[in-house]
Scaffold this motif. Structure first.
Motif, PDB file in Angstrom:
ATOM      1  N   GLU A 173     -34.840  43.131  36.562  1.00 40.76           N
ATOM      2  CA  GLU A 173     -35.007  42.167  35.467  1.00 40.76           C
ATOM      3  C   GLU A 173     -33.831  42.233  34.486  1.00 40.76           C
ATOM      4  OE1 GLU A 173     -38.805  42.950  33.740  1.00 40.76           O
ATOM      5  OE2 GLU A 173     -39.920  42.212  35.477  1.00 40.76           O
ATOM      6  N   LEU A 174     -32.667  41.837  35.004  1.00 44.12           N
ATOM      7  CA  LEU A 174     -31.427  41.939  34.228  1.00 44.12           C
ATOM      8  C   LEU A 174     -30.948  40.579  33.702  1.00 44.12           C
ATOM      9  CD1 LEU A 174     -29.552  44.419  36.597  1.00 44.12           C
ATOM     10  CD2 LEU A 174     -30.701  44.976  34.447  1.00 44.12           C
ATOM     11  N   GLU A 175     -31.849  39.608  33.616  1.00 47.54           N
ATOM     12  CA  GLU A 175     -31.449  38.265  33.208  1.00 47.54           C
ATOM     13  C   GLU A 175     -30.762  38.244  31.847  1.00 47.54           C
ATOM     14  OE1 GLU A 175     -34.272  39.020  34.564  1.00 47.54           O
ATOM     15  OE2 GLU A 175     -34.395  37.803  36.382  1.00 47.54           O
ATOM     16  N   GLN A 176     -31.165  39.155  30.944  1.00 42.94           N
ATOM     17  CA  GLN A 176     -30.571  39.158  29.603  1.00 42.94           C
ATOM     18  C   GLN A 176     -29.114  39.595  29.596  1.00 42.94           C
ATOM     19  OE1 GLN A 176     -32.834  41.223  30.764  1.00 42.94           O
ATOM     20  NE2 GLN A 176     -32.802  43.256  29.792  1.00 42.94           N
ATOM     21  N   TYR A 177     -28.640  40.086  30.749  1.00 40.28           N
ATOM     22  CA  TYR A 177     -27.253  40.530  30.825  1.00 40.28           C
ATOM     23  C   TYR A 177     -26.327  39.468  31.423  1.00 40.28           C
ATOM     24  CZ  TYR A 177     -29.234  45.016  29.636  1.00 40.28           C
ATOM     25  OH  TYR A 177     -29.900  46.028  28.985  1.00 40.28           O
TER      26      TYR A 177
END
Length: 337
Positions: A173-177
């Motif tokens: 869940e690395l979408e914020q990066y």
């Protein structure tokens, strides 16, 4: 079965490998009074033969793959990927990557477009890994040099890395990066015009011309390096550094390949020369994967789209995936070569 093997050997050696061309070049050089068994003569023969062979294969393969690709423009690819969920979506993304004859730098704009269109991060990364690492051109090129067993296993392992890597990134869940400017740009869905056969042929020829123009310098450099390795560097040195005597040869080849920028067409002659001099198969293939997937210029471009943490995860997945491929091929080399 024997007849089939004879036909296949002819196809692999004379059609894909163009051994007839090598004999023709050798005869021509002999007619000019040049001894091809000498270092200088052998270097010239290697350079002429490999350059012509790779350029011909490049033109034919890119034309064929580009014609296929004309059925999968970005908007259509987005729609196809949007129909799948979970691991199935990662598999489709990896397979779509195989019909995009791009280097990693060319794949990144499509990756940005897919992310911008709202596709899951894991799916877009499966595409990003697969596109430069494995494609239909690499399958046929590898087959022409190393045989069909090596080519098929190489492509399958590349697809596994792409699917596994994208799935792992999805789970983390690395979408914020992903950089904000990419996540916040509204997606634009353009209507797709159905191309006629003539337009698909024109598209394919345009792709051939553009690709040849772009990669020719790298092919010439790669063939030149391969010619030097093939004729001037002692076999004992290659075996010592990249052969079975060095257990970290795969790591070394990967680290050497990362700063370079080329595609599979430029790395093939180097790989061919290294293998002929005694380098292990896994070492050679790890070098090829590192150059095509983790080149420094492409990582600089990708950094503009993602933040350092996501970039580090991507590089780590590819690096350890390449390590696995290299050591796996070293372990089974005696079975498939």
């Amino acid at each position: 079965m024997e007849d089939f093997n004879m036909v296949w050997d002819f196809f692999q050696n004379e059609i894909l490998g163009m051994h007839w061309l090598n004999r023709l070049v050798e005869s021509g050089l002999h007619a000019c009074g040049l001894d091809t068994t000498s270092k200088i003569g052998g270097t010239i023969q290697f350079f002429i033969y490999d350059t012509i062979k790779i350029m011909v294969l490049l033109g034919v393969l890119i034309w064929m793959i580009s014609y296929i690709q004309s059925y999968f423009p970005p908007e259509r690819s987005k729609k196809i990927l949007g129909r799948f969920q979970g691991t199935g979506a990662n598999i489709i993304a990896a397979l779509l990557g195989t019909v995009t004859p791009f280097c990693s730098c060319s794949s990144i704009p499509l990756f940005i477009g897919f992310t911008n269109a709202g596709l899951s991060l894991g799916v877009t990364f499966s595409f990003l890994i697969s596109s430069p690492m494995v494609d239909l051109a690499s399958l046929l090129l590898l087959m022409s040099i190393f045989g069909w067993k090596v080519a098929v296993v190489y492509v399958l392992l590349g697809l596994i890395i792409a699917v596994a890597g994208g799935t792992l990134i999805e789970k983390l869940e690395l979408e914020q990066y992903v950089e904000e400017y990419i996540r916040n740009v509204p997606a634009f869905h353009a209507a797709q015009k159905e191309l006629r056969v003539k337009e698909r042929l024109e598209f394919a020829w345009d792709q051939v011309r553009g690709t040849v123009k772009k990669v020719t310098p790298y092919i010439l450099v790669g063939v030149g390096i391969g010619a030097v390795i093939h004729n001037w560097i002692p076999e004992s040195f290659i075996v010592k550094v990249l052969g079975e005597e060095n257990p970290i040869g795969v790591v070394l080849a990967t680290l050497v390949g990362i700063p370079m920028y080329a595609d599979i067409f430029g790395t093939i002659p180097v790989a061919e020369a290294l293998l002929g001099k005694g380098a292990e198969l896994g070492v050679v293939l790890a070098f090829m994967m590192a150059v095509t997937t983790l080149s420094l210029p492409s990582m600089i471009m990708l950094r503009k789209a993602v933040k350092p943490k996501l970039l580090f995860v991507f590089i780590s997945i590819c690096f350890f995936g390449i390590m696995f491929v290299g050591y796996f091929f070293n372990a089974i080399q005696y079975l498939i070569v």
